[in-house]
Design a protein around this motif. Structure first.
Motif, PDB file in Angstrom:
ATOM      1  N   ALA A  15       0.858  -1.182   0.000  1.00  0.00           N
ATOM      2  CA  ALA A  15       0.000   0.000   0.000  1.00  0.00           C
ATOM      3  C   ALA A  15       0.896   1.235   0.000  1.00  0.00           C
ATOM      4  CB  ALA A  15      -0.905   0.012   1.223  1.00  0.00           C
ATOM      5  N   VAL A  16       0.705   2.112  -0.969  1.00  0.00           N
ATOM      6  CA  VAL A  16       1.493   3.338  -1.043  1.00  0.00           C
ATOM      7  C   VAL A  16       0.945   4.327  -0.015  1.00  0.00           C
ATOM      8  CG1 VAL A  16       2.204   5.281  -2.480  1.00  0.00           C
ATOM      9  CG2 VAL A  16       2.103   2.975  -3.457  1.00  0.00           C
ATOM     10  N   GLU A  17       1.764   4.648   0.993  1.00  0.00           N
ATOM     11  CA  GLU A  17       1.358   5.559   2.047  1.00  0.00           C
ATOM     12  C   GLU A  17       1.673   7.009   1.701  1.00  0.00           C
ATOM     13  OE1 GLU A  17      -0.159   4.705   5.125  1.00  0.00           O
ATOM     14  OE2 GLU A  17      -0.499   2.886   3.938  1.00  0.00           O
ATOM     15  N   GLN A  18       2.811   7.212   1.015  1.00  0.00           N
ATOM     16  CA  GLN A  18       3.231   8.565   0.656  1.00  0.00           C
ATOM     17  C   GLN A  18       3.829   8.547  -0.746  1.00  0.00           C
ATOM     18  OE1 GLN A  18       2.612  11.166   2.481  1.00  0.00           O
ATOM     19  NE2 GLN A  18       2.224  10.320   4.504  1.00  0.00           N
ATOM     20  N   TRP A  19       3.562   9.635  -1.455  1.00  0.00           N
ATOM     21  CA  TRP A  19       4.118   9.806  -2.806  1.00  0.00           C
ATOM     22  C   TRP A  19       4.652  11.231  -2.878  1.00  0.00           C
ATOM     23  CZ3 TRP A  19       3.921   6.713  -7.441  1.00  0.00           C
ATOM     24  CH2 TRP A  19       4.259   7.393  -8.622  1.00  0.00           C
ATOM     25  N   TRP A  20       5.961  11.351  -2.940  1.00  0.00           N
ATOM     26  CA  TRP A  20       6.601  12.660  -2.963  1.00  0.00           C
ATOM     27  C   TRP A  20       7.378  12.825  -4.271  1.00  0.00           C
ATOM     28  CZ3 TRP A  20       8.189   9.792   1.704  1.00  0.00           C
ATOM     29  CH2 TRP A  20       7.414  10.113   2.828  1.00  0.00           C
ATOM     30  N   THR A  21       7.489  14.060  -4.744  1.00  0.00           N
ATOM     31  CA  THR A  21       8.284  14.321  -5.942  1.00  0.00           C
ATOM     32  C   THR A  21       9.211  15.507  -5.686  1.00  0.00           C
ATOM     33  OG1 THR A  21       6.797  15.934  -6.996  1.00  0.00           O
ATOM     34  CG2 THR A  21       6.351  13.578  -7.400  1.00  0.00           C
ATOM     35  N   ASP A  22      10.146  15.692  -6.602  1.00  0.00           N
ATOM     36  CA  ASP A  22      10.937  16.916  -6.601  1.00  0.00           C
ATOM     37  C   ASP A  22      10.027  18.064  -7.030  1.00  0.00           C
ATOM     38  OD1 ASP A  22      11.977  17.564  -9.777  1.00  0.00           O
ATOM     39  OD2 ASP A  22      11.069  15.632  -9.347  1.00  0.00           O
ATOM     40  N   PRO A  23      10.439  19.313  -6.877  1.00  0.00           N
ATOM     41  CA  PRO A  23       9.555  20.437  -7.197  1.00  0.00           C
ATOM     42  C   PRO A  23       9.056  20.450  -8.637  1.00  0.00           C
ATOM     43  CG  PRO A  23      11.369  21.207  -5.837  1.00  0.00           C
ATOM     44  CD  PRO A  23      11.669  19.779  -6.184  1.00  0.00           C
ATOM     45  N   GLN A  24       9.832  19.908  -9.561  1.00  0.00           N
ATOM     46  CA  GLN A  24       9.414  19.902 -10.965  1.00  0.00           C
ATOM     47  C   GLN A  24       8.653  18.640 -11.344  1.00  0.00           C
ATOM     48  OE1 GLN A  24      13.712  21.466 -11.935  1.00  0.00           O
ATOM     49  NE2 GLN A  24      12.513  21.585 -13.808  1.00  0.00           N
ATOM     50  N   GLU A  25       8.405  17.765 -10.379  1.00  0.00           N
ATOM     51  CA  GLU A  25       7.643  16.527 -10.579  1.00  0.00           C
ATOM     52  C   GLU A  25       8.242  15.653 -11.680  1.00  0.00           C
ATOM     53  OE1 GLU A  25       3.544  17.645 -11.125  1.00  0.00           O
ATOM     54  OE2 GLU A  25       3.291  18.027  -8.981  1.00  0.00           O
ATOM     55  N   ARG A  26       9.563  15.534 -11.635  1.00  0.00           N
ATOM     56  CA  ARG A  26      10.256  14.683 -12.598  1.00  0.00           C
ATOM     57  C   ARG A  26      10.464  13.275 -12.053  1.00  0.00           C
ATOM     58  NH1 ARG A  26      15.420  18.474 -12.913  1.00  0.00           N
ATOM     59  NH2 ARG A  26      14.908  18.394 -10.684  1.00  0.00           N
ATOM     60  N   PHE A  27      10.607  13.172 -10.745  1.00  0.00           N
ATOM     61  CA  PHE A  27      11.005  11.923 -10.098  1.00  0.00           C
ATOM     62  C   PHE A  27      10.199  11.762  -8.819  1.00  0.00           C
ATOM     63  CE2 PHE A  27      13.623   8.780  -8.056  1.00  0.00           C
ATOM     64  CZ  PHE A  27      14.356   8.169  -9.064  1.00  0.00           C
ATOM     65  N   ALA A  28       9.827  10.534  -8.486  1.00  0.00           N
ATOM     66  CA  ALA A  28       9.025  10.285  -7.283  1.00  0.00           C
ATOM     67  C   ALA A  28       9.768   9.393  -6.306  1.00  0.00           C
ATOM     68  CB  ALA A  28       7.689   9.641  -7.652  1.00  0.00           C
TER      69      ALA A  28
END
Length: 327
Positions: free
Chosen positions: A306-319
């Motif tokens: 179960a994915v609890e958190q999904w974070w990206t860099d400010p430009q949403e290039r990488f998670a």
């Protein structure tokens, strides 16, 4: 007293040679021809890849570090991990961000890097032992594609498994399904997975990342042929091939290929194999799948995460995502 650094060698003496021969025999007799990217990383290939990660076009490493730095404290708080296990650890540089956060939270006790390179494990392990004097570093020489080699949960949990660098993207759909299912089976309640994945974005940006202006990636790609020449007494002519970075839109993945600029052939004596390439024929040397949030979340759910958190860099290039095993 400084906790000991140890190395647990799980690889048979002939593992490297046997696995290389098996992969080359299967990949170069397939249509289209392909090889595993794991064979890039001899000593020279590792140096070249380190140079790639510092190139202006190669956003992946910088973007992942941004996301990790921004949320490592959250990961530490939510997992309370005593042990960090890293699959395909390499130099362990990015992992220090997680180690620092867990150390600051007061839970970190052990780091278990797992890699097929004894040189990388030794250098990284000794450096970490110096820099983290209270950390027990238990390196494991193993091929995680075949043996996960996780430490037992009883005295080392909760465990945080780190699988960074979008290495998951080197697996096709079937390989990812099998790998994630095996990983889930090895985890227990209280364990967690932190996963770094590259995201679908402008194809031009991705192509530049895999085909830089300085030609470092091209040199890295062609070095694979040098590895085959050295390890298998083959006679590939690297100059007969051009490096190509191709966006496969249908499968949403980058592909690195070596394209024969002329008709050429190579002999591989230990395999009693002669390989012919037509002019313009490609040898695929790497796939790098790019992900979207909903399909990857569903893929992980099917494997029992179960994915609890999904974070990206400010430009949403990488998670960077935090996933927990489900019941």
């Amino acid at each position: 007293m400084t906790p000991p650094y140890s190395l647990d060698d799980r690889l048979p003496a002939d593992h490297y040679a046997g696995a290389l021969r098996e992969d080359v025999a299967a990949g170069l007799t397939a249509s289209p021809k392909s090889l595993s990217p794991k064979w890039f990383y001899d000593a020279r290939g590792s140096v070249l890849f380190d140079r790639i990660t510092r190139l202006p076009e190669y956003y992946l490493t910088r973007a992942e570090r941004m996301a990790l730095r921004a949320h490592a404290a959250d990961i530490a708080e939510q997992t309370g991990a005593r042990t960090v296990v890293e699959l395909g650890s390499g130099s362990s540089e990015k992992t220090r961000i997680l180690l620092d956060a867990l150390a600051a939270a007061g839970t970190l006790e052990r780091y278990v890097p797992i890699d097929v390179s004894s040189t990388a494990l030794g250098e990284a392990g000794q450096a970490l032992s110096r820099d983290y004097p209270t950390l027990a570093v238990t390196a494991v020489l193993a091929d995680f594609e075949h043996e996960l080699a996780l430490p037992p949960p009883g005295e080392t949990g909760p465990r945080l498994v780190a699988f960074l660098g979008s290495t998951l993207g080197n697996f096709d759909t079937g390989q990812r399904t099998a790998f994630l299912s095996r990983l889930r089976s090895a985890l227990t309640g209280g364990d967690a997975l932190v996963l770094g994945v590259d995201l679908v974005k402008d194809p031009a940006m991705m192509i530049r990342a895999y085909d830089d202006q300085q030609g470092v990636t091209a040199e890295f790609d062609k070095n694979l042929l040098t590895v085959l020449n050295r390890e298998l007494n083959a006679d590939f002519q690297p100059g007969a091939f051009d490096h190509r970075a191709v966006w496969n839109a249908e499968q949403e993945r980058m592909e690195m290929r070596l394209r024969a600029r002329v008709a050429t052939s190579a002999k591989i004596p230990p395999l009693d194999l002669a390989v012919d390439f037509a002019r313009g024929e490609d040898l695929r040397t790497e796939i790098s799948v790019k992900f979207r949030r909903e399909p990857l979340t569903a893929e992980l759910a099917s494997a029992g995460f179960a994915v609890e958190q999904w974070w990206t860099d400010p430009q949403e290039r990488f998670a960077v995502l935090l996933a927990l095993p489900t019941a």
